[in-house]
Design an enzyme around this catalytic site. Structure first.
Site, PDB file in Angstrom:
ATOM      1  N   ALA A  40      -4.875   5.255  -0.805  1.00 47.54           N
ATOM      2  CA  ALA A  40      -4.231   5.689   0.475  1.00 47.54           C
ATOM      3  C   ALA A  40      -4.069   6.929  -0.261  1.00 47.54           C
ATOM      4  O   ALA A  40      -4.281   8.884   0.447  1.00 47.54           O
ATOM      5  CB  ALA A  40      -3.019   5.004   1.081  1.00 47.54           C
ATOM      6  N   PRO A  61       5.216   2.661  -1.322  1.00 47.56           N
ATOM      7  CA  PRO A  61       5.998   1.962  -2.243  1.00 47.56           C
ATOM      8  C   PRO A  61       4.421   2.258  -3.367  1.00 47.56           C
ATOM      9  O   PRO A  61       4.125   1.016  -2.713  1.00 47.56           O
ATOM     10  CB  PRO A  61       6.872   0.606  -2.023  1.00 47.56           C
ATOM     11  CG  PRO A  61       6.695   0.874  -0.290  1.00 47.56           C
ATOM     12  CD  PRO A  61       5.569   0.988   0.184  1.00 47.56           C
ATOM     13  N   ASP A  92      -9.082  -1.904   0.098  1.00 50.46           N
ATOM     14  CA  ASP A  92      -7.872  -1.078   0.166  1.00 50.46           C
ATOM     15  C   ASP A  92      -8.682   0.803   0.908  1.00 50.46           C
ATOM     16  O   ASP A  92      -7.774   1.238   1.640  1.00 50.46           O
ATOM     17  CB  ASP A  92      -7.645  -0.704  -1.082  1.00 50.46           C
ATOM     18  CG  ASP A  92      -6.534  -1.749  -1.495  1.00 50.46           C
ATOM     19  OD1 ASP A  92      -6.795  -3.244  -1.095  1.00 50.46           O
ATOM     20  OD2 ASP A  92      -5.954  -1.766  -2.608  1.00 50.46           O
TER      21      ASP A  92
END
Ligand code: MEV
Length: 314
Positions: A107, A97, A148
């Protein structure tokens, strides 16, 4: 170009267990790849540069501003691969999401960089990958710590300190389950990170105390994990949430879901990622307890819930 004339790349979502926000200030954080959510990118030749994703389908040059980080990482990667003139069709498929603290922007960049390297048959070690992903993250988030990028590109839990070599470490907690719940509200990582920076300027002493305490709690969480002590880890998580709230990065919906988890006997609960929306996590000491907590969180208004075992062989 590789022999099949296509390129593929993938990456997972990520969960920050401890250390969001304080990691930007050099404190440690613990994160792991979240395989329940993932992204794949396919690259094939075309007559122009095209992008296909959930939010846009068309010529890359016409992609909207909120996709600027993707556009930039594509052009920069092609430049570094000495193929700036390439004409490619790039298709992005994701179950992560967006803007929920699960690292979807990092990502996406990881999977795009990998797919472009694969297309040209060039290996993509993390020394090449991470600087390109962090460039995209700077555009998306302003001042990323790099966590991240590191967590979505690897396949192991990490103990991360900004600017230092990655430390992989074993996350193996017997009978422990993490419930991950989506508030349904878009997180605001960029705004939250810059508001913490503002707090730091306005009242350095107080903000620095919360940040260093979050760092100490992360160190204690690592010790609790290595001692297989889920109860202590739960207490630490709830304590961290109080400091994140003091740094103004929680919000009402996160607080409600966290309270629902604690009332349903979670060992601990906190937000994960940038906050101000996005996702929260809660810890349970059995699968049955995790299911009860997940049901309570859903009743309290969560959009989606995942349960992840923290035991390696599960
Ligand atoms: C976002 O997933 C984590 C933050 O700590 C920002 C960063 O480390 O780049 C809020």
């Amino acid at each position: 170009m590789n022999k099949e004339n296509t390129g593929q790349g993938s990456a997972t979502g990520k969960i920050i267990l401890m250390g969001e926000h304080s990691v930007v200030y050099g404190e440690p954080a613990i994160a792991f790849p979240f395989r329940e959510t993932a992204i794949t990118v396919n690259v094939t030749p075309d007559t122009d540069m095209y992008l296909d994703c959930l939010y846009f389908s068309g010529k890359l040059i016409k992609a909207p501003k909120h996709l600027e980080s993707i556009r930039s990482v594509i052009y920069q990667t092609l430049k570094e691969l000495n193929h700036s003139e390439a004409l490619l069709h790039i298709v992005i498929n994701s179950t992560i999401p967006a803007e929920r603290g699960m690292g979807s922007s990092a990502a996406t960049a990881v999977a795009v960089v990998r797919a472009l390297h694969d297309y040209f048959g060039v290996p993509c070690p993390s020394e090449n990958l991470l600087p390109l992903v962090n460039l995209a993250e700077k555009i998306a988030h302003g001042n990323p710590s790099g966590i991240d990028a590191a967590a979505t590109s690897g396949d192991q839990p990490i103990y991360f300190i900004k600017g230092q070599a990655l430390e992989v470490f074993p996350m193996n907690l017997t009978n422990s389950y993490l419930i991950v719940a989506d508030t349904g509200i878009k997180g605001q990582t960029r705004a939250a990170v810059s508001d913490v920076a503002r707090l730091f300027e306005q009242d350095k002493k107080t903000a620095a105390l919360h940040i260093s305490t979050l760092g100490q709690l992360t160190v204690q969480a690592k010790t609790a994990i290595l001692a297989d002590d889920a109860y202590r880890l739960g207490q630490i998580m709830t304590e961290a949430q109080a400091h994140l709230t003091a740094l103004t990065v929680s919000n009402d919906k996160l607080d409600q879901l966290i309270q629902a988890a604690l009332s349903a006997n979670a060992l601990g609960a906190k937000l994960t990622g940038g906050g101000r929306g996005g996702c929260m996590i809660a810890l349970a000491d059995s699968k049955a307890a995790a299911q009860t907590i997940a049901a309570a969180i859903k009743d309290a208004g969560a959009n989606a819930c995942w349960i992840q075992s923290l035991e390696v062989n599960n």
